[in-house]
Write an enzyme that holds these catalytic residues in place. Structure first.
Site, PDB file in Angstrom:
ATOM      1  N   CYS A  25       0.833  -1.205   0.000  1.00 23.56           N
ATOM      2  CA  CYS A  25       0.000   0.000   0.000  1.00 23.56           C
ATOM      3  C   CYS A  25       0.870   1.258   0.000  1.00 23.56           C
ATOM      4  O   CYS A  25       1.849   1.357   0.740  1.00 23.56           O
ATOM      5  CB  CYS A  25      -0.924   0.002   1.207  1.00 23.56           C
ATOM      6  SG  CYS A  25      -2.245  -1.225   1.115  1.00 23.56           S
ATOM      7  N   TYR A 182      -8.499  -8.658   6.508  1.00 16.77           N
ATOM      8  CA  TYR A 182      -9.469  -7.896   5.743  1.00 16.77           C
ATOM      9  C   TYR A 182     -10.710  -8.749   5.472  1.00 16.77           C
ATOM     10  O   TYR A 182     -10.811  -9.880   5.943  1.00 16.77           O
ATOM     11  CB  TYR A 182      -8.808  -7.321   4.487  1.00 16.77           C
ATOM     12  CG  TYR A 182      -7.664  -6.393   4.833  1.00 16.77           C
ATOM     13  CD1 TYR A 182      -7.855  -5.341   5.742  1.00 16.77           C
ATOM     14  CD2 TYR A 182      -6.391  -6.586   4.319  1.00 16.77           C
ATOM     15  CE1 TYR A 182      -6.809  -4.505   6.102  1.00 16.77           C
ATOM     16  CE2 TYR A 182      -5.338  -5.751   4.680  1.00 16.77           C
ATOM     17  CZ  TYR A 182      -5.552  -4.716   5.574  1.00 16.77           C
ATOM     18  OH  TYR A 182      -4.515  -3.890   5.940  1.00 16.77           O
ATOM     19  N   ARG A 230      -4.490 -14.165  -2.275  1.00 16.42           N
ATOM     20  CA  ARG A 230      -3.541 -14.074  -1.162  1.00 16.42           C
ATOM     21  C   ARG A 230      -4.276 -14.442   0.120  1.00 16.42           C
ATOM     22  O   ARG A 230      -5.371 -13.937   0.374  1.00 16.42           O
ATOM     23  CB  ARG A 230      -2.948 -12.669  -1.034  1.00 16.42           C
ATOM     24  CG  ARG A 230      -1.772 -12.642  -0.048  1.00 16.42           C
ATOM     25  CD  ARG A 230      -1.024 -11.344  -0.068  1.00 16.42           C
ATOM     26  NE  ARG A 230       0.282 -11.509   0.587  1.00 16.42           N
ATOM     27  CZ  ARG A 230       1.165 -10.527   0.740  1.00 16.42           C
ATOM     28  NH1 ARG A 230       0.912  -9.327   0.272  1.00 16.42           N
ATOM     29  NH2 ARG A 230       2.318 -10.754   1.336  1.00 16.42           N
TER      30      ARG A 230
END
Length: 369
Positions: A25, A182, A230
């Site tokens: 990121c 996430y 992932r």
């Protein structure tokens, strides 16, 4: 011949070597749109000689951003901004480009790290987060809304739309982000998923939503676009998501046409206890490779060329992903090739930089002289 610099095919995508630049990121987007920073940053990484470059976590809807500075791919404007980056790279580099599509779930709405990070409350620059269950990541964080059927459908469709936009923008492959706590990972782990409907409880139920997203994306894009994932192989928390469940998840993904599994770990709970050391995640990639039969990417404290070479040469993983090491040294693949007696492709503007001890370091220069 160096194993690390041997070619490999992911579905129909040909890679010249086994080095992957992992998504990192940058927190430098404007309302989800890529900026000149991304063109400069990914442009230099596209000259690295890596076999594959994966662009950072890119949110499929505004509420799925980790921070206000995250990339997005939910509108014509965000698509056009990313397409500009891809087109700029393509003028000078043929490095295959992948994009990581993501939704941050309950870990969304946080500050930019170098500005302090932390949860951003609604009304102070933040937004309402969503998750499988109304359980915050950490005490004091905004309590997420538990997704209802309409919310689940909205997010499924958002992943599909983002994947279609990614292909139109010129990306060669797609990686779905089901790691690091996430949203997709939150559905997988019994720590964050306390649902009592068809999406919670048993392993089959916890796998359901991530598998639905994967299937929907795989069905939406052309066969020549590899779709991988992932994952965090373990939460590093007792009673959480673990390697046994990860292997079963990978087996199910294999049946759906998954092209690769990028194997990381952790990120779901602040209670995690991670025994970080060189190669500490590699055994997870090995187990998934052996038992699910999918190509795996190993990542995590892999910093030295000989270390990466040994992982691939011994069959522990099919590819090695480098992240922070490439931020520090964007020419890491060049230096690895020089050390391992291999070759890399670079633009002609750089041919004269080959060291005297390795005048044949660059493929094109070698064939032109």
């Amino acid at each position: 011949m160096s194993a690390l610099f041997s070619p490999i095919e992911l579905d129909r995508l040909q890679l010249k070597n086994r080095i992957v630049i992992a998504p990192m990121c940058q927190y430098s987007a404007e309302d989800g749109k890529a900026t000149d920073w991304h063109l400069i940053h990914y442009g230099q990484l596209a000259f690295s000689g890596a076999g594959l470059l994966i662009v950072e976590a890119t949110a499929v809807e505004p509420a799925g951003r980790i921070s206000p500075g995250d990339l997005g791919l939910w509108s014509d404007d965000t698509e056009a901004a990313l397409a500009r980056v891809v087109q700029g790279i393509r003028r000078y580099s043929s490095t295959p480009l992948a994009i990581q599509l993501a939704h941050a779930g309950r870990k969304a709405s946080t500050g930019i790290p170098w500005e302090g990070g932390g949860s951003l409350p609604v009304g102070r620059g933040g937004w309402q987060t969503v998750a499988p269950s109304a359980l915050p990541y950490a005490p004091g964080d905004t309590v997420p809304e538990a997704l209802d059927e309409a919310g689940l459908e909205r997010i499924r469709l958002a992943f599909v739309a983002a994947a279609e936009r990614a292909v139109r923008a010129g990306f060669d492959a797609i990686e779905l982000h089901a790691a690091h706590g996430y949203l997709m990972h939150e559905f997988l782990s019994p720590i964050s998923n306390r649902r009592t409907d068809d999406y919670g409880g048993s392993l089959d139920n916890r796998l359901r939503f991530p598998l639905e997203i994967f299937q929907a994306v795989r069905d939406a894009v052309a066969e020549n676009i590899p779709v991988g994932i992932r994952i965090s192989a373990t939460d590093w928390v007792e009673g959480g998501w673990d390697l046994e469940q990860s292997v079963e998840f990978a087996r199910r993904l294999s049946l759906l046409g998954c092209a690769f599994v990028h194997v990381s770990s952790g990120g779901l709970s602040p209670l995690q206890q991670i025994p970080a050391a060189p190669n500490f995640q590699v055994p997870f990639a090995t187990r998934i490779k052996q038992e699910a039969g999918l190509p795996t990417l190993a990542v995590g404290l892999i910093t030295e060329p000989e270390q990466a070479e040994a992982i691939v040469a011994s069959g522990q993983a099919d590819l090695v992903a480098v992240a922070r090491g490439v931020l520090y040294d964007p020419r890491w693949p060049w230096h690895a090739a020089a050390e391992l007696g291999a070759h890399v492709d670079v633009p002609p503007q750089y041919w004269r930089s080959a060291p005297a001890a390795r005048p044949d370091l660059f493929f094109a220069h070698r064939s032109a002289t």
